[in-house]
Scaffold this motif. Structure first.
Motif, short mmCIF file in Angstrom:
data_model
loop_
_atom_site.label_atom_id
_atom_site.label_comp_id
_atom_site.label_asym_id
_atom_site.label_seq_id
_atom_site.Cartn_x
_atom_site.Cartn_y
_atom_site.Cartn_z
N ASP A 64 0.73 -1.32 0.55
CA ASP A 64 -0.57 -0.24 -0.24
C ASP A 64 0.78 1.34 -0.29
O ASP A 64 1.74 1.93 1.26
CB ASP A 64 -0.78 -0.13 1.31
CG ASP A 64 -2.11 1.34 1.18
OD1 ASP A 64 -1.51 2.13 0.03
OD2 ASP A 64 -2.60 0.83 1.85
N SER A 65 0.66 1.74 -1.21
CA SER A 65 1.66 3.63 -1.57
C SER A 65 1.46 4.49 -0.44
O SER A 65 2.34 5.12 0.36
CB SER A 65 1.50 3.65 -2.42
OG SER A 65 0.30 4.10 -3.11
N LYS A 66 0.10 4.32 -0.19
CA LYS A 66 -0.33 5.35 0.84
C LYS A 66 0.13 5.15 2.64
O LYS A 66 0.52 5.69 3.72
CB LYS A 66 -2.10 5.71 0.80
CG LYS A 66 -2.28 5.73 -0.41
CD LYS A 66 -4.19 6.38 0.17
CE LYS A 66 -4.49 6.65 -1.70
NZ LYS A 66 -5.95 6.71 -1.58
N SER A 67 0.29 4.10 2.73
CA SER A 67 0.73 3.25 4.16
C SER A 67 2.39 3.54 4.21
O SER A 67 2.75 3.80 5.13
CB SER A 67 0.18 2.06 4.86
OG SER A 67 0.80 0.90 3.38
N THR A 69 4.00 5.72 2.68
CA THR A 69 4.13 7.43 2.99
C THR A 69 4.08 8.00 4.34
O THR A 69 4.18 8.73 4.72
CB THR A 69 3.59 8.34 1.83
OG1 THR A 69 2.05 7.73 2.30
CG2 THR A 69 3.96 8.57 0.32
N ARG A 70 3.07 6.99 4.97
CA ARG A 70 3.22 7.59 6.33
C ARG A 70 4.14 6.43 7.06
O ARG A 70 4.10 6.76 8.89
CB ARG A 70 1.74 6.97 7.00
CG ARG A 70 0.29 7.44 6.26
CD ARG A 70 -1.06 7.10 6.48
NE ARG A 70 -1.85 5.85 6.49
CZ ARG A 70 -1.88 5.08 5.77
NH1 ARG A 70 -2.00 5.73 4.73
NH2 ARG A 70 -2.30 3.87 5.52
N GLY A 71 4.93 5.94 6.53
CA GLY A 71 5.81 4.96 7.09
C GLY A 71 5.43 3.77 7.66
O GLY A 71 5.90 3.08 8.80
N GLU A 72 4.33 3.55 7.06
CA GLU A 72 4.34 2.19 7.44
C GLU A 72 4.31 1.43 6.62
O GLU A 72 4.48 1.48 5.29
CB GLU A 72 2.37 2.25 8.17
CG GLU A 72 1.93 2.97 9.26
CD GLU A 72 0.63 2.82 9.12
OE1 GLU A 72 -0.04 3.86 10.21
OE2 GLU A 72 -0.14 2.57 8.17
N ASP A 73 4.30 -0.61 6.94
CA ASP A 73 5.02 -1.72 5.57
C ASP A 73 3.72 -1.96 5.86
O ASP A 73 2.90 -2.91 6.96
CB ASP A 73 5.32 -2.43 6.13
CG ASP A 73 7.14 -2.08 6.08
OD1 ASP A 73 7.23 -0.82 4.89
OD2 ASP A 73 8.46 -1.97 6.61
N LYS A 74 2.90 -2.05 4.86
CA LYS A 74 1.29 -2.81 5.07
C LYS A 74 1.08 -3.43 3.40
O LYS A 74 0.92 -2.44 2.68
CB LYS A 74 -0.07 -1.41 5.03
CG LYS A 74 -0.73 -2.11 5.93
CD LYS A 74 -1.79 -0.77 6.76
CE LYS A 74 -3.28 -1.21 6.42
NZ LYS A 74 -3.91 -0.48 7.48
#
Length: 131
Positions: A64-67, A69-74
């Motif tokens: 998930d590219s949005k996650s 950018t928030r610094g999350e691996d998802k």
């Protein structure tokens, strides 16, 4: 037994009624993905070419590219049912089994409402003989 998505409570009930043993899978996503990836890359787990839909699902797994950018691996939640099922089975059965042994019979009996306590701790009945 069957490893179930932890959100599948009603399906677990149906399986129990049909005398199918079930266990909630560990739904730890990132740790599970790493573990399964290591099992595949080490050759411990092999995906046969007779499983083309699973192979396609693995190859099309997307983060998930949005996650990101928030610094999350998802991972992106799309067409991931087969990959999730693989992760549930491999991670829960092998990784978690090394963490603690699963007593399928005990879990099944508890789900069916049967008493799993040792005889001395059960309520006395005519079926038990004590010393």
């Amino acid at each position: 037994g069957i490893y179930l998505d932890p959100s599948a409570a009603s399906f677990k009930t149906e399986c129990n009624r049909a005398n199918i043993r079930t266990r909630y899978a560990d739904n730890e996503v990132m740790e599970g993905i790493r573990y399964v990836a290591n099992m595949i890359s080490s050759g411990t787990v092999k995906i046969l070419d007779t499983c083309p839909r699973l192979i396609q699902s693995i190859q099309s797994y997307v983060w998930d590219s949005k996650s990101i950018t928030r610094g999350e691996d998802k991972p992106l939640k799309q067409d991931d049912h087969l990959v999730d099922a693989l992760r549930y089975a491999i991670f829960t059965h092998f990784y978690k089994r090394t963490q603690m042994e699963v007593d399928w019979d005990k879990e099944y009996k508890e789900a069916m409402g049967e008493n799993t306590l040792p005889a001395p701790f059960q309520e006395p009945s005519m079926h038990h003989q004590y010393f």
